[in-house]
Design an enzyme around this catalytic site. Sequence first.
Site, PDB file in Angstrom:
ATOM      1  N   ASP A 187      -8.823   7.208  13.610  1.00  0.00           N
ATOM      2  CA  ASP A 187      -8.036   6.026  13.290  1.00  0.00           C
ATOM      3  C   ASP A 187      -7.085   5.672  14.420  1.00  0.00           C
ATOM      4  O   ASP A 187      -6.323   6.517  14.896  1.00  0.00           O
ATOM      5  CB  ASP A 187      -7.232   6.243  12.010  1.00  0.00           C
ATOM      6  CG  ASP A 187      -8.125   6.480  10.804  1.00  0.00           C
ATOM      7  OD1 ASP A 187      -9.247   5.957  10.818  1.00  0.00           O
ATOM      8  OD2 ASP A 187      -7.699   7.177   9.875  1.00  0.00           O
ATOM      9  N   GLU A 218     -14.800  -0.955   1.968  1.00  0.00           N
ATOM     10  CA  GLU A 218     -14.520   0.466   2.166  1.00  0.00           C
ATOM     11  C   GLU A 218     -13.061   0.712   1.821  1.00  0.00           C
ATOM     12  O   GLU A 218     -12.173   0.084   2.395  1.00  0.00           O
ATOM     13  CB  GLU A 218     -14.731   0.877   3.624  1.00  0.00           C
ATOM     14  CG  GLU A 218     -16.108   0.686   4.179  1.00  0.00           C
ATOM     15  CD  GLU A 218     -16.134   0.974   5.676  1.00  0.00           C
ATOM     16  OE1 GLU A 218     -15.151   1.555   6.193  1.00  0.00           O
ATOM     17  OE2 GLU A 218     -17.122   0.614   6.329  1.00  0.00           O
TER      18      GLU A 218
END
Length: 265
Positions: free
Chosen positions: A60, A49
């Site tokens: 995140d 990815e």
Amino acid sequence: MTSLAAVFEKARSEDRAALVGYLPAGFPTKEGAVAAASAMVDAGCDVIEIGLPYSDPLMDGPTIQDAVHRSLTNGTRIADVMRTVEGVARTGAATLVMTYWNPIDQYGAERFARDLADAGGVGTITPDLTPEEAGPWREASRSAGIDTVFLVAPSSTEERIGIVADCCTGFVYAASLMGVTGARESVGAAAEGLVKRTKAHTALPVCVGLGVGNGAQAAEVAAYADGVIVGSAFIRRLLDAPDEAAGLFAVRELAAELAAGVRRR
């Protein structure tokens, strides 16, 4: 181009889970991202990815935020993301882009899907795009021949899991816990149950991400999931390395440990 279907078919034939590695484009440098991802593939990652750097991340954790900040400081743009995909796809690994929706929307959905396919990318993971709003992107992706991956979480109801799974091609991303990314001492206890619940709604592979950082954890997740997703642990190795050569050695070492782990299911 290696399709996700081919990756999971191969993993199944070897009685193991697939290993999915994540790195943001432009980190530690634009060229270094391709080198690091290639090292990860050499050591056993089946899927990579490539993260599209975003200034206002939602899921995140601090490790990925640090890497993304460095990437943005390096001047990484969508064109650089596509070049990174192209470089990584040459390794033979199935290569996706993980991105929030706004950059795709600003770039143009049809253009993004077409450019990604032209670069050798096989699909996207869009963590903040809801099924209710995903119609245009699914159509653009279908036209370009790339997969669409969406997320389910431990809080997802049965109805929601079914709706999300119906939007997915390639695989379903099962977030192991409620929270942001980052390697942890243990994988979320709800992960196994979430995978079982998701498999009741789809024949697609189900991959678990968030929290995996070592071979033992990879083996634990591989016992019930079709794929194991690792991001922050790779990034931490690069952040802690004194130079690029040491960083490449470190990510290769971790990828080999994780690849051994997914084979101990």
